[in-house]
Design an enzyme around this catalytic site. Sequence first.
Site, PDB file in Angstrom:
ATOM      1  N   ASP A  62       0.873  -1.170   0.000  1.00  0.00           N
ATOM      2  CA  ASP A  62       0.000   0.000   0.000  1.00  0.00           C
ATOM      3  C   ASP A  62       0.913   1.224   0.000  1.00  0.00           C
ATOM      4  O   ASP A  62       1.619   1.479   0.983  1.00  0.00           O
ATOM      5  CB  ASP A  62      -0.887  -0.031   1.252  1.00  0.00           C
ATOM      6  CG  ASP A  62      -1.765   1.211   1.375  1.00  0.00           C
ATOM      7  OD1 ASP A  62      -1.566   2.183   0.612  1.00  0.00           O
ATOM      8  OD2 ASP A  62      -2.650   1.202   2.251  1.00  0.00           O
ATOM      9  N   VAL A  63       0.913   1.983  -1.091  1.00  0.00           N
ATOM     10  CA  VAL A  63       1.872   3.085  -1.221  1.00  0.00           C
ATOM     11  C   VAL A  63       1.612   4.214  -0.231  1.00  0.00           C
ATOM     12  O   VAL A  63       2.457   5.088  -0.061  1.00  0.00           O
ATOM     13  CB  VAL A  63       1.913   3.664  -2.666  1.00  0.00           C
ATOM     14  CG1 VAL A  63       2.395   2.630  -3.659  1.00  0.00           C
ATOM     15  CG2 VAL A  63       0.559   4.245  -3.077  1.00  0.00           C
ATOM     16  N   TYR A 154      -9.397  14.472  -6.265  1.00  0.00           N
ATOM     17  CA  TYR A 154      -8.549  13.943  -7.354  1.00  0.00           C
ATOM     18  C   TYR A 154      -7.828  15.083  -8.057  1.00  0.00           C
ATOM     19  O   TYR A 154      -6.605  15.049  -8.240  1.00  0.00           O
ATOM     20  CB  TYR A 154      -9.420  13.157  -8.333  1.00  0.00           C
ATOM     21  CG  TYR A 154      -8.659  12.521  -9.477  1.00  0.00           C
ATOM     22  CD1 TYR A 154      -7.909  11.361  -9.270  1.00  0.00           C
ATOM     23  CD2 TYR A 154      -8.698  13.056 -10.765  1.00  0.00           C
ATOM     24  CE1 TYR A 154      -7.211  10.765 -10.324  1.00  0.00           C
ATOM     25  CE2 TYR A 154      -8.007  12.461 -11.812  1.00  0.00           C
ATOM     26  CZ  TYR A 154      -7.277  11.311 -11.589  1.00  0.00           C
ATOM     27  OH  TYR A 154      -6.587  10.722 -12.629  1.00  0.00           O
ATOM     28  N   ALA A 155      -8.566  16.112  -8.476  1.00  0.00           N
ATOM     29  CA  ALA A 155      -7.961  17.225  -9.228  1.00  0.00           C
ATOM     30  C   ALA A 155      -6.913  17.936  -8.375  1.00  0.00           C
ATOM     31  O   ALA A 155      -5.857  18.339  -8.882  1.00  0.00           O
ATOM     32  CB  ALA A 155      -9.040  18.201  -9.678  1.00  0.00           C
ATOM     33  N   THR A 156      -7.191  18.074  -7.072  1.00  0.00           N
ATOM     34  CA  THR A 156      -6.223  18.725  -6.180  1.00  0.00           C
ATOM     35  C   THR A 156      -4.905  17.947  -6.167  1.00  0.00           C
ATOM     36  O   THR A 156      -3.825  18.531  -6.285  1.00  0.00           O
ATOM     37  CB  THR A 156      -6.786  18.798  -4.743  1.00  0.00           C
ATOM     38  OG1 THR A 156      -8.019  19.511  -4.777  1.00  0.00           O
ATOM     39  CG2 THR A 156      -5.829  19.491  -3.802  1.00  0.00           C
ATOM     40  N   LYS A 158      -3.757  15.900  -8.422  1.00  0.00           N
ATOM     41  CA  LYS A 158      -3.080  15.870  -9.724  1.00  0.00           C
ATOM     42  C   LYS A 158      -2.386  17.205  -9.999  1.00  0.00           C
ATOM     43  O   LYS A 158      -1.289  17.241 -10.568  1.00  0.00           O
ATOM     44  CB  LYS A 158      -4.068  15.489 -10.832  1.00  0.00           C
ATOM     45  CG  LYS A 158      -4.567  14.049 -10.707  1.00  0.00           C
ATOM     46  CD  LYS A 158      -3.402  13.062 -10.707  1.00  0.00           C
ATOM     47  CE  LYS A 158      -3.814  11.629 -10.541  1.00  0.00           C
ATOM     48  NZ  LYS A 158      -2.674  10.707 -10.527  1.00  0.00           N
TER      49      LYS A 158
HETATM   50  N1  LIG Z   1      -7.160   6.157 -17.155  1.00  0.00           N
HETATM   51  C1  LIG Z   1      -7.238   7.453 -17.388  1.00  0.00           C
HETATM   52  O1  LIG Z   1      -8.072   7.914 -18.187  1.00  0.00           O
HETATM   53  C2  LIG Z   1      -6.308   8.409 -16.690  1.00  0.00           C
HETATM   54  C3  LIG Z   1      -6.359   9.763 -17.070  1.00  0.00           C
HETATM   55  C4  LIG Z   1      -5.495  10.665 -16.454  1.00  0.00           C
HETATM   56  C5  LIG Z   1      -4.613  10.225 -15.496  1.00  0.00           C
HETATM   57  N2  LIG Z   1      -4.577   8.915 -15.145  1.00  0.00           N
HETATM   58  C6  LIG Z   1      -3.614   8.520 -14.102  1.00  0.00           C
HETATM   59  O2  LIG Z   1      -2.871   7.414 -14.550  1.00  0.00           O
HETATM   60  C7  LIG Z   1      -2.549   6.581 -13.432  1.00  0.00           C
HETATM   61  C8  LIG Z   1      -3.026   5.155 -13.685  1.00  0.00           C
HETATM   62  O3  LIG Z   1      -4.428   5.185 -13.892  1.00  0.00           O
HETATM   63  P1  LIG Z   1      -5.227   3.907 -14.358  1.00  0.00           P
HETATM   64  O4  LIG Z   1      -6.359   4.402 -15.191  1.00  0.00           O
HETATM   65  O5  LIG Z   1      -4.338   2.850 -14.870  1.00  0.00           O
HETATM   66  O6  LIG Z   1      -5.850   3.469 -12.934  1.00  0.00           O
HETATM   67  P2  LIG Z   1      -6.391   2.040 -12.442  1.00  0.00           P
HETATM   68  O7  LIG Z   1      -7.411   2.292 -11.394  1.00  0.00           O
HETATM   69  O8  LIG Z   1      -6.794   1.240 -13.615  1.00  0.00           O
HETATM   70  O9  LIG Z   1      -5.077   1.462 -11.775  1.00  0.00           O
HETATM   71  C9  LIG Z   1      -4.570   2.054 -10.614  1.00  0.00           C
HETATM   72  C10 LIG Z   1      -3.755   1.033  -9.886  1.00  0.00           C
HETATM   73  O10 LIG Z   1      -3.311   1.606  -8.636  1.00  0.00           O
HETATM   74  C11 LIG Z   1      -3.524   0.653  -7.612  1.00  0.00           C
HETATM   75  N3  LIG Z   1      -3.644   1.299  -6.305  1.00  0.00           N
HETATM   76  C12 LIG Z   1      -4.665   2.088  -5.858  1.00  0.00           C
HETATM   77  N4  LIG Z   1      -4.429   2.444  -4.581  1.00  0.00           N
HETATM   78  C13 LIG Z   1      -3.237   1.889  -4.227  1.00  0.00           C
HETATM   79  C14 LIG Z   1      -2.457   1.886  -3.044  1.00  0.00           C
HETATM   80  N5  LIG Z   1      -2.868   2.523  -1.940  1.00  0.00           N
HETATM   81  N6  LIG Z   1      -1.290   1.212  -3.035  1.00  0.00           N
HETATM   82  C15 LIG Z   1      -0.866   0.541  -4.137  1.00  0.00           C
HETATM   83  N7  LIG Z   1      -1.566   0.503  -5.286  1.00  0.00           N
HETATM   84  C16 LIG Z   1      -2.746   1.156  -5.319  1.00  0.00           C
HETATM   85  C17 LIG Z   1      -4.806  -0.047  -8.042  1.00  0.00           C
HETATM   86  O11 LIG Z   1      -4.975  -1.270  -7.344  1.00  0.00           O
HETATM   87  C18 LIG Z   1      -4.537  -0.227  -9.528  1.00  0.00           C
HETATM   88  O12 LIG Z   1      -3.746  -1.367  -9.750  1.00  0.00           O
HETATM   89  C19 LIG Z   1      -3.218   7.221 -12.205  1.00  0.00           C
HETATM   90  O13 LIG Z   1      -2.277   8.035 -11.548  1.00  0.00           O
HETATM   91  C20 LIG Z   1      -4.301   8.076 -12.824  1.00  0.00           C
HETATM   92  O14 LIG Z   1      -4.660   9.161 -12.012  1.00  0.00           O
HETATM   93  C21 LIG Z   1      -5.398   7.990 -15.712  1.00  0.00           C
END
Ligand SMILES: NC(=O)c1ccc[n+]([C@@H]2O[C@H](COP(=O)([O-])OP(=O)(O)OC[C@H]3O[C@@H](n4cnc5c(N)ncnc54)[C@H](O)[C@@H]3O)[C@@H](O)[C@H]2O)c1
Length: 260
Positions: A62-63, A154-156, A158
């Site tokens: 858990d990060v 979330y936006a905050t 990012k």
């Molecule tokens: N998918 C999009 O459209 C999109 C758009 C903009 C930004 N992002 C960013 O890209 C990144 C990846 O997004 P994604 O769409 O692959 O998300 P996702 O939800 O598909 O994957 C996120 C991963 O993070 C893991 N995770 C969540 N909380 C955790 C914790 N406490 N400890 C360890 N792991 C944890 C989840 O289990 C999952 O494996 C994120 O930072 C997201 O904000 C995604």
Amino acid sequence: MVSDIKSTRNAVVTGTAGIALAVARRLVSDGFFVILCGNDPEQNAAARSSLGDQHAQVVELDVSDADAVERFAADLGHRLDGLDALVNCAAIQPYGTIETTTPADWQKVVGINLTGYYLMSHFLYPLLKSRGNASVVNFASVQGHLNQNNVLGYATTKGAIHAFTRAMAVDCAKDGVRVNSVSPGSIRTPLLEFAARSLTPEGGNLEDTIKEFGKSHSIGRVGTTEEVAALVSYLVGPESGFCIGGDFPIDGGLRAKLNV
Ligand SMILES: NC(=O)c1ccc[n+]([C@@H]2O[C@H](COP(=O)([O-])OP(=O)(O)OC[C@H]3O[C@@H](n4cnc5c(N)ncnc54)[C@H](O)[C@@H]3O)[C@@H](O)[C@H]2O)c1
């Protein structure tokens, strides 16, 4: 616990699904040994069986848990003489406004999306620094620049990742550690499907909602995880040696387009 690693180039990626999994696949094909960290046992197991154990390892972590991240980094330090890349990708996207976001919701999203990036970078920094040539990629979002309604937390986080990246980059350049962020538009992942599901009206079709998301991008579609992984591959690779403290959009022209 991380088992013995024999590769010459190593990367840590947080998250075990969506973009993180595609990044891991791409970095393995680039010749890295990749350690993925996630806190979802089902996703971890799926990532393990999809990547195999020759060039990748999936670790339960858990990060947002400072003690656990410190232990993970210490354990890695016993097995590696340096780390070439850290990709901070794990995040959650809860919904809420200033009225509906509770203190617990706020702590949770900040704890994972912002403090989690800090903890991983802080505790792994000695390994990154010891390489003299390493790269950190932080996942931000278009929503760190401009955002939808109802995404206060979330936006905050990012937007904060943009500042965190800049601040870290200017300090770390002297150690040969390059730090950059990427800001994706809509990318098809479990997180996007979760967002789309919550916006699909009862009886509506998830695919139609995702097509609608695509229309706000100049290219007319959402992106793929492989497209994002290719940008990360560039940012952790030798050809991006002059990229420091930047935010790299990968959004199909979403931010370039005036939706009027
Ligand atoms: N998918 C999009 O459209 C999109 C758009 C903009 C930004 N992002 C960013 O890209 C990144 C990846 O997004 P994604 O769409 O692959 O998300 P996702 O939800 O598909 O994957 C996120 C991963 O993070 C893991 N995770 C969540 N909380 C955790 C914790 N406490 N400890 C360890 N792991 C944890 C989840 O289990 C999952 O494996 C994120 O930072 C997201 O904000 C995604």
